[in-house]
Scaffold this active site. Sequence first.
Site: not given
Ligand code: IDP
Ligand code: MG
Length: 136
Positions: A60, A88, A94, A105, A118, A129
Amino acid sequence: MSNIEQTLSIIKPDAVERNLDEKIKSIFVKEGFKIVKEKKIKLEKIDAEKFYKVHETKPFYYDLCEYLSSGPIVAMVLEKENAVSSNRQIMGATDPKNANEGTIRKQYGISIDKNSVHGSDSIENAKKEINFFFKD
Ligand code: IDP
Ligand code: MG
């Protein structure tokens, strides 16, 4: 023992587009965060690619960078005791479908990609960051 930390929060394009930034900021303030720094910007795609570099091997990644650079975002430095984990928790999972009641969320996320906020996932990444958005 006091353990004041800073973390980076971003209000993502889907939330800014729906004018949710003040509502989301008020949730952080109500939860005891101090918004130490804040700026509204629109990233270039190349900056989004840098920011999300940890995800560069994920399927993605392309869409994610396209999305984060698709419209204005609000980047903030949030300060509180245990800021990283506290943020968090307040953000929720997520995928908004899996997020707990009362989390940002759950309330505002549209989908796993358009999930409104985020938050840094560790103290080390929070430092990186924060530096990415607020170098000076
Ligand atoms: P987080 O934002 O909860 O830390 P991460 O795994 O770090 O989650 O992923 C970063 C961002 O990537 C997520 O907030 C979301 O916008 C996107 N994302 C994560 N997993 C997927 C997926 O399976 N499909 C599409 N977008 C995803
Ligand atoms: Mg993340």
